[in-house]
Motif scaffolding. Structure first.
Motif, mmCIF file in Angstrom:
data_model
loop_
_atom_site.group_PDB
_atom_site.id
_atom_site.type_symbol
_atom_site.label_atom_id
_atom_site.label_comp_id
_atom_site.label_asym_id
_atom_site.label_seq_id
_atom_site.Cartn_x
_atom_site.Cartn_y
_atom_site.Cartn_z
ATOM 1 N N VAL A 253 33.416 40.793 -7.848
ATOM 2 C CA VAL A 253 32.763 40.790 -9.167
ATOM 3 C C VAL A 253 32.703 42.188 -9.776
ATOM 4 N N ASP A 302 30.548 32.466 -9.791
ATOM 5 C CA ASP A 302 31.491 33.234 -8.973
ATOM 6 C C ASP A 302 31.024 33.199 -7.527
ATOM 7 N N LYS A 319 29.723 39.829 -12.824
ATOM 8 C CA LYS A 319 31.119 40.008 -13.229
ATOM 9 C C LYS A 319 31.231 40.230 -14.729
#
Length: 439
Positions: A253, A302, A319
């Motif tokens: 990320v 994520d 991210k």
């Protein structure tokens, strides 16, 4: 050079090698009584990767930061000179490790927890025969290691997460100190070197404890990993070759390190100078603005934020906010520094909480382990509902409590939503049901 009160013990060009046990290691391993293998490493140096490798050693239970981790407040207390809380936790740590071995039916436990040399290792050796302990010294190029920490914004002493997991300048137990006015990269490099200064002191103080040295690059070679295993009296499994060279916990990320950006001086207001109530107001104001931006509102989950691949909306928020130039524009708009400050972590929580009204939230219950309503929390970075997780033990009852709390949060977050959101969620569920029915 010249950054530290005491220089690192490694000389350029030398290869780290076990000194005391070079001649006797094979003989000792053959009649090994080793029960616990720990690791001296600073983090961001292959600790998670080493755990994945030791899973392919026969009769070895390989863990990464097994609870109780003994990070957080108990580790800070220890390094500030108050050893009692840590000493009181050691019997529980040993009890949990023994139970884990018995449950797994294994002979040896390997734990790559980098908190070992920063606290509990110095007390654990007082309770366990030294021939039952071994230590893996795991090194990465120190400059690359420091930059690896800086890339994910883990700068010693500068944010809550770093204070939970890393050493800080000025602590009583420090063997060295960074130079006055050290920048972020120098602080990270100081921490890496301080870790191994302590490691070498440990080796000198406990010469009967077997130590094995290896670099992260060397662990990408199958023959070297097999040699390390046999140094510890372990036999590699045939499956080991499948794990060698496979990177773990890359923290995808975060973008590549922009060193110039990381080392810039303060540009705007320093958020550390705000009072608790003012800090909360600024955090909420910026959070409200961020939610007007399409790239924030459309954040996708994520699974690379933490080890284990847990899918988190929080990972997607990190991210999004870490995209090059994104927070720079926000800093200019609000005339306050955000990157590499406590406010950065607070905004991750603020935005993730505000995104809970989105359709993805019901399918991401584990975000609630790390997040609670930040609206009533003064300060830049609201505390996690995990509390002082460094001393927590993952008992069966604690896991039951966690899942009960997740279910409770699920009911509050999903069933009590605005009608339009509930209708949209129902439509999605019906569409999924129809899809699977037609398969």
């Amino acid at each position: 050079a010249g950054l530290f009160a005491a220089p690192p013990t490694r000389r350029p060009g030398t290869r780290w090698a076990t000194r005391k046990h070079n001649d006797t290691r094979t003989r000792r391993a053959a009649m090994s009584s080793i029960k616990y293998i720990f690791s001296v490493n600073p983090g961001r140096s292959g600790s998670d990767y080493s755990t994945s490798l030791f899973k392919h050693a026969a009769d070895c239970l390989s863990l990464h930061e097994a609870a109780p981790i003994l990070c957080g407040q108990v580790m800070r207390d220890y390094n500030d000179g108050n050893h009692k809380p840590m000493q009181e936790m050691i019997p529980k740590k040993l009890e949990v490790m023994q139970e884990a071995l018995e449950k797994a039916g294994k002979r040896v436990l390997f734990d790559s927890n980098h908190c070992f040399i920063k606290g509990f290792g110095w007390e654990l050796v007082k309770h366990v025969p030294h021939d039952q302990i071994a230590v893996l010294f795991l090194r990465r190029d120190p400059d690359a290691n420091a930059k690896g920490l800086l890339r994910i914004h883990d700068v010693p002493g500068l944010n809550a997460l770093a204070r939970d997991w890393y050493l800080q300048p000025g602590q009583v137990e420090n063997r060295t100190e960074p130079r006055e006015g050290a920048n972020k990269l120098e602080l990270c490099r100081w921490y890496v070197d301080e870790t191994f200064v302590r490691g070498e002191e440990f080796r000198r103080k406990y010469p009967d404890i077997l130590t094995v040295d290896v670099t992260l690059n060397e662990l990408n070679d199958l023959a070297t990993v097999e040699r390390v295993f046999r140094d510890f009296g372990l036999e590699p499994l045939r499956t080991l070759s499948e794990a060698v060279g496979k990177r773990q916990n890359a923290r995808g990320v975060y973008p590549p390190l922009d060193l110039e950006l990381a080392l810039r001086p303060v540009r705007f207001r320093d958020p550390a100078e705000l009072s608790g109530e003012e800090a909360m107001r600024v955090r909420q104001e910026i959070g409200e603005y961020l939610m007007t931006l399409p790239e924030v509102r459309h954040t996708q989950p994520d699974n690379t934020l933490i080890p284990g691949g847990m899918m988190l909306l929080m990972g997607g928020v990190v991210k999004t906010l870490m995209k090059p130039g994104f927070l720079l524009r926000v800093e200019e708009k609000f005339n306050i520094d955000i990157l590499y400050t406590e406010l950065e972590g607070g905004l991750v929580k603020e935005v993730t909480w505000r995104l809970r009204e989105g359709l993805a939230w019901p399918f991401l219950p584990f975000d609630r382990i790390f997040l609670t309503d930040p609206s009533g929390s003064p300060g830049l970075d609201p505390p996690s509902p995990l509390g002082d997780y460094g001393c927590s033990v993952n008992t069966q009852w604690s896991m039951v409590r966690m899942f009960i709390s997740i279910i409770g949060y699920y009911l509050m977050d999903v069933l009590w939503r605005p009608r339009s959101t509930r209708i949209a969620l129902l439509a999605v569920l019906l569409a999924l049901a129809a899809y699977f029915f037609l398969l």
